[in-house]
Design an enzyme around this catalytic site. Sequence first.
Site, PDB file in Angstrom:
ATOM      1  N   ASN A  45      21.803  55.583  52.364  1.00 48.64           N
ATOM      2  CA  ASN A  45      22.030  54.264  51.788  1.00 48.64           C
ATOM      3  C   ASN A  45      23.027  53.494  52.642  1.00 48.64           C
ATOM      4  OD1 ASN A  45      23.884  56.182  50.731  1.00 48.64           O
ATOM      5  ND2 ASN A  45      24.318  54.949  48.932  1.00 48.64           N
ATOM      6  N   GLU A  47      25.203  50.002  52.304  1.00 52.26           N
ATOM      7  CA  GLU A  47      25.585  48.949  51.362  1.00 52.26           C
ATOM      8  C   GLU A  47      26.099  47.710  52.081  1.00 52.26           C
ATOM      9  OE1 GLU A  47      28.159  50.924  48.518  1.00 52.26           O
ATOM     10  OE2 GLU A  47      26.422  51.962  47.644  1.00 52.26           O
ATOM     11  N   CYS A  56      18.648  51.534  49.737  1.00 57.64           N
ATOM     12  CA  CYS A  56      18.729  52.932  49.322  1.00 57.64           C
ATOM     13  C   CYS A  56      18.294  53.857  50.452  1.00 57.64           C
ATOM     14  CB  CYS A  56      17.824  53.193  48.133  1.00 57.64           C
ATOM     15  SG  CYS A  56      18.199  52.213  46.680  1.00 57.64           S
ATOM     16  N   GLU A  58      16.143  56.251  50.380  1.00 54.90           N
ATOM     17  CA  GLU A  58      14.702  56.510  50.436  1.00 54.90           C
ATOM     18  C   GLU A  58      13.988  55.461  51.273  1.00 54.90           C
ATOM     19  OE1 GLU A  58      16.703  56.514  47.845  1.00 54.90           O
ATOM     20  OE2 GLU A  58      15.956  57.720  46.191  1.00 54.90           O
ATOM     21  N   CYS A  86      15.069  54.645  42.836  1.00 61.36           N
ATOM     22  CA  CYS A  86      15.037  53.466  41.968  1.00 61.36           C
ATOM     23  C   CYS A  86      13.614  52.910  41.937  1.00 61.36           C
ATOM     24  CB  CYS A  86      16.028  52.412  42.459  1.00 61.36           C
ATOM     25  SG  CYS A  86      15.479  51.564  43.959  1.00 61.36           S
ATOM     26  N   CYS A  89      12.281  51.623  45.299  1.00 63.16           N
ATOM     27  CA  CYS A  89      11.950  52.702  46.236  1.00 63.16           C
ATOM     28  C   CYS A  89      10.644  53.384  45.832  1.00 63.16           C
ATOM     29  CB  CYS A  89      13.073  53.729  46.303  1.00 63.16           C
ATOM     30  SG  CYS A  89      14.493  53.124  47.230  1.00 63.16           S
TER      31      CYS A  89
HETATM   32  N1  THU Z   1      21.000  55.100  45.824  1.00 65.71           N
HETATM   33  C1  THU Z   1      20.127  55.615  46.741  1.00 65.71           C
HETATM   34  O1  THU Z   1      20.257  55.360  47.940  1.00 65.71           O
HETATM   35  N2  THU Z   1      19.128  56.409  46.286  1.00 65.71           N
HETATM   36  C2  THU Z   1      19.013  56.866  45.016  1.00 65.71           C
HETATM   37  O2  THU Z   1      18.137  57.682  44.737  1.00 65.71           O
HETATM   38  C3  THU Z   1      19.945  56.389  43.984  1.00 65.71           C
HETATM   39  C4  THU Z   1      20.856  55.298  44.407  1.00 65.71           C
HETATM   40  C5  THU Z   1      22.136  54.311  46.311  1.00 65.71           C
HETATM   41  C6  THU Z   1      22.081  52.838  46.122  1.00 65.71           C
HETATM   42  C7  THU Z   1      23.548  52.488  46.167  1.00 65.71           C
HETATM   43  O3  THU Z   1      23.978  52.364  47.510  1.00 65.71           O
HETATM   44  C8  THU Z   1      24.240  53.694  45.572  1.00 65.71           C
HETATM   45  O4  THU Z   1      23.306  54.745  45.675  1.00 65.71           O
HETATM   46  C9  THU Z   1      24.683  53.530  44.127  1.00 65.71           C
HETATM   47  O5  THU Z   1      23.668  53.052  43.359  1.00 65.71           O
END
Ligand code: THU
Length: 164
Positions: A45, A47, A56, A58, A86, A89
């Site tokens: 991920n 941000e 994310c 994925e 999510c 994704c």
């Molecule tokens: N996140 C992912 O990258 N994958 C997941 O399966 C769940 C959530 C990330 C998004 C964000 O950067 C952080 O986790 C918190 O939501």
Amino acid sequence: MKKNRLRALIDSAKHARQKAYCPYSRFPVGAAVLTESGRIFAGCNVENASYGLCICAERSAVFNAAVHGERGLKAVCVVGKSPRPCGACRQVLLEFSTKETDLFIVDLGQDARHETIIRTKVAKMLPLAFDPFEAGILPPNPQNLLQRRRSPEKKPRRRSAKKK
Ligand code: THU
């Protein structure tokens, strides 16, 4: 999938997790996809100060595969503390999945030392997904693998209006 291949997939996702850029959530996630050619591509991920722009792990892994000319997914793995792909994704993963594409959700536990694995199918994670075939929006010569991911998923039964 063979044990050592799954091990490689999980390790790749774990490794990518260490690269997560998540100063806002402090919730690192790693992902890895195994493509039909047998290669593994990872993602984490990433941000952003403008929160809505975060991506994310994925999607980052799938896009990494696409950059390398790989689309068809045999398996997907996500690693974190109770990670769950999510909704966005799920739709993106489905684009390059078949109904057989495995999804491994690896929960590292709160101490990030364990590995509890949930094994399911990508297609199961998004019932009634938006389907470009059904919607009739797929170009005549799709340069993707959607043809093969057509699932024999039953159409929802429409309830006929009852006469009173
Ligand atoms: N996140 C992912 O990258 N994958 C997941 O399966 C769940 C959530 C990330 C998004 C964000 O950067 C952080 O986790 C918190 O939501």
